[in-house]
Design a protein around this motif. Sequence first.
Motif, mmCIF file in Angstrom:
data_model
loop_
_atom_site.group_PDB
_atom_site.id
_atom_site.type_symbol
_atom_site.label_atom_id
_atom_site.label_comp_id
_atom_site.label_asym_id
_atom_site.label_seq_id
_atom_site.Cartn_x
_atom_site.Cartn_y
_atom_site.Cartn_z
ATOM 1 N N MET A 153 0.838 -1.204 0.000
ATOM 2 C CA MET A 153 0.000 0.000 0.000
ATOM 3 C C MET A 153 0.875 1.258 0.000
ATOM 4 O O MET A 153 0.632 2.209 -0.730
ATOM 5 C CB MET A 153 -0.906 -0.008 1.235
ATOM 6 C CG MET A 153 -1.831 1.186 1.322
ATOM 7 S SD MET A 153 -2.275 1.605 3.029
ATOM 8 C CE MET A 153 -0.774 2.402 3.583
ATOM 9 N N TYR A 154 1.891 1.210 0.809
ATOM 10 C CA TYR A 154 2.786 2.357 0.967
ATOM 11 C C TYR A 154 3.588 2.621 -0.298
ATOM 12 O O TYR A 154 3.753 3.764 -0.714
ATOM 13 C CB TYR A 154 3.734 2.055 2.126
ATOM 14 C CG TYR A 154 4.124 3.254 2.950
ATOM 15 C CD1 TYR A 154 3.202 3.872 3.795
ATOM 16 C CD2 TYR A 154 5.417 3.756 2.918
ATOM 17 C CE1 TYR A 154 3.562 4.949 4.575
ATOM 18 C CE2 TYR A 154 5.782 4.843 3.698
ATOM 19 C CZ TYR A 154 4.856 5.430 4.523
ATOM 20 O OH TYR A 154 5.220 6.497 5.283
ATOM 21 N N SER A 210 -1.348 8.046 4.837
ATOM 22 C CA SER A 210 -1.675 6.868 5.638
ATOM 23 C C SER A 210 -2.104 7.255 7.046
ATOM 24 O O SER A 210 -2.921 6.586 7.668
ATOM 25 C CB SER A 210 -0.477 5.924 5.718
ATOM 26 O OG SER A 210 0.027 5.652 4.439
ATOM 27 N N GLY A 241 -5.524 9.553 6.297
ATOM 28 C CA GLY A 241 -6.546 8.916 5.487
ATOM 29 C C GLY A 241 -7.148 9.832 4.434
ATOM 30 O O GLY A 241 -8.096 9.470 3.757
ATOM 31 N N PHE A 290 -6.290 -3.040 -0.986
ATOM 32 C CA PHE A 290 -5.839 -1.841 -0.273
ATOM 33 C C PHE A 290 -6.997 -1.121 0.418
ATOM 34 O O PHE A 290 -6.804 -0.480 1.434
ATOM 35 C CB PHE A 290 -5.126 -0.893 -1.235
ATOM 36 C CG PHE A 290 -3.833 -1.450 -1.749
ATOM 37 C CD1 PHE A 290 -3.064 -2.285 -0.969
ATOM 38 C CD2 PHE A 290 -3.388 -1.131 -3.018
ATOM 39 C CE1 PHE A 290 -1.868 -2.811 -1.433
ATOM 40 C CE2 PHE A 290 -2.191 -1.642 -3.498
ATOM 41 C CZ PHE A 290 -1.428 -2.484 -2.703
ATOM 42 N N GLU A 291 -8.172 -1.232 -0.199
ATOM 43 C CA GLU A 291 -9.317 -0.546 0.402
ATOM 44 C C GLU A 291 -9.590 -1.088 1.794
ATOM 45 O O GLU A 291 -9.752 -0.338 2.745
ATOM 46 C CB GLU A 291 -10.536 -0.736 -0.516
ATOM 47 C CG GLU A 291 -11.515 0.413 -0.449
ATOM 48 C CD GLU A 291 -10.819 1.756 -0.594
ATOM 49 O OE1 GLU A 291 -11.028 2.596 0.301
ATOM 50 O OE2 GLU A 291 -10.069 1.956 -1.570
ATOM 51 N N ARG A 306 -6.714 -0.067 4.074
ATOM 52 C CA ARG A 306 -6.772 1.333 4.508
ATOM 53 C C ARG A 306 -7.855 1.532 5.555
ATOM 54 O O ARG A 306 -7.680 2.281 6.509
ATOM 55 C CB ARG A 306 -7.052 2.253 3.316
ATOM 56 C CG ARG A 306 -5.869 2.348 2.381
ATOM 57 C CD ARG A 306 -5.906 3.638 1.572
ATOM 58 N NE ARG A 306 -4.784 3.640 0.639
ATOM 59 C CZ ARG A 306 -4.899 3.290 -0.637
ATOM 60 N NH1 ARG A 306 -6.069 2.933 -1.122
ATOM 61 N NH2 ARG A 306 -3.843 3.294 -1.422
ATOM 62 N N SER A 307 -9.000 0.889 5.345
ATOM 63 C CA SER A 307 -10.078 1.008 6.323
ATOM 64 C C SER A 307 -9.646 0.471 7.679
ATOM 65 O O SER A 307 -9.929 1.074 8.713
ATOM 66 C CB SER A 307 -11.314 0.224 5.854
ATOM 67 O OG SER A 307 -11.791 0.746 4.655
ATOM 68 N N LEU A 366 -6.588 0.169 8.759
ATOM 69 C CA LEU A 366 -5.551 1.060 9.282
ATOM 70 C C LEU A 366 -6.190 2.284 9.944
ATOM 71 O O LEU A 366 -5.753 2.751 11.000
ATOM 72 C CB LEU A 366 -4.643 1.491 8.130
ATOM 73 C CG LEU A 366 -3.290 2.120 8.468
ATOM 74 C CD1 LEU A 366 -2.408 1.137 9.223
ATOM 75 C CD2 LEU A 366 -2.595 2.569 7.194
ATOM 76 N N ALA A 367 -7.249 2.772 9.314
ATOM 77 C CA ALA A 367 -7.926 3.964 9.836
ATOM 78 C C ALA A 367 -8.598 3.691 11.179
ATOM 79 O O ALA A 367 -8.885 4.612 11.929
ATOM 80 C CB ALA A 367 -8.958 4.459 8.827
ATOM 81 N N ARG A 404 -1.129 3.507 14.861
ATOM 82 C CA ARG A 404 -1.007 3.651 13.411
ATOM 83 C C ARG A 404 0.320 4.308 13.048
ATOM 84 O O ARG A 404 1.051 3.848 12.183
ATOM 85 C CB ARG A 404 -2.191 4.462 12.872
ATOM 86 C CG ARG A 404 -2.173 4.618 11.357
ATOM 87 C CD ARG A 404 -3.513 5.068 10.802
ATOM 88 N NE ARG A 404 -3.943 6.343 11.339
ATOM 89 C CZ ARG A 404 -5.040 6.525 12.074
ATOM 90 N NH1 ARG A 404 -5.806 5.508 12.359
ATOM 91 N NH2 ARG A 404 -5.345 7.712 12.538
#
Lengths: 74, 181
Positions: free
Chosen positions: A43-44, B26, B29, B104-105, B108-109, B111-112, B119
């Motif tokens: 991702m990064y 990141s 977000g 990734f979606e 990312r969710s 991670l958020a 984080r």
Amino acid sequence: MTVDKGNKLARTTLEASVNDKLATDPKLDSGSQKRIGDQLRAMYDELMQQPVPDRFRDLLEQLDKKNGAKEGSQ
Amino acid sequence: MTPEPDPELREALLAAVPSLRAFAISLSGQVDRADDLVQDTLLRALANLHRFEPGTNLNAWLFTILRNLFHSEYRKRRREVEDPDGSYAGRLKVQPDQGSHLDFEDFRSALAKLPSDQREALLLVGASGFSYEEAAHICGCAVGTIKSRVNRARFRLASLLNVEDIEDLGPDSMTRAALQG
């Protein structure tokens, strides 16, 4: 790690941000850890590959010019 | 002191932008907010160049500035938004029964959903390539604290993403946590 202890640790983690207690930290197995790490870097990397927006290049160039002007070269 | 961005320094700052952006995106977000953060970071760095010790890690210094800006802004916003995590609830659709499919979606969710201290620790160590010591310096905390946060961040991500068989870690509570938002 026993089942009971695992449950307790999981709950502790879910209570989230709280404070930093090393003793209550759960451990991931190395396979899961690697998968999380790979996902994160993938991702990064995608973000790192994005072109630098012009605003940053412009910003730094502007400052250069301003500096040059001060020296009386413009 | 007047900032004197010589060409070499300008190149170094420009070279740092992709990693600063990746970190800021990141962390927050949001791309727009991240770019504002990066811009503020560059301006603050230039205004404080005299504080930078040549020979030390420029990236670590820039990350420290960005991180501090992010947190002071976050504190301001927090007063406006009663439940910052609640804003994710509507968007978040992490369904454990979607199986091992990850993109990734989802990532990312997930991670958020992490507490921001976890984080940022994970991003610094696991993605930005800083050592635990450097990350501790950037966050202004102990190395053990960073290790602990990274560890808990990974664990929480694994449970949110249903990465592993977590039968001895209370799958029911994990599932609830993942669905709860």
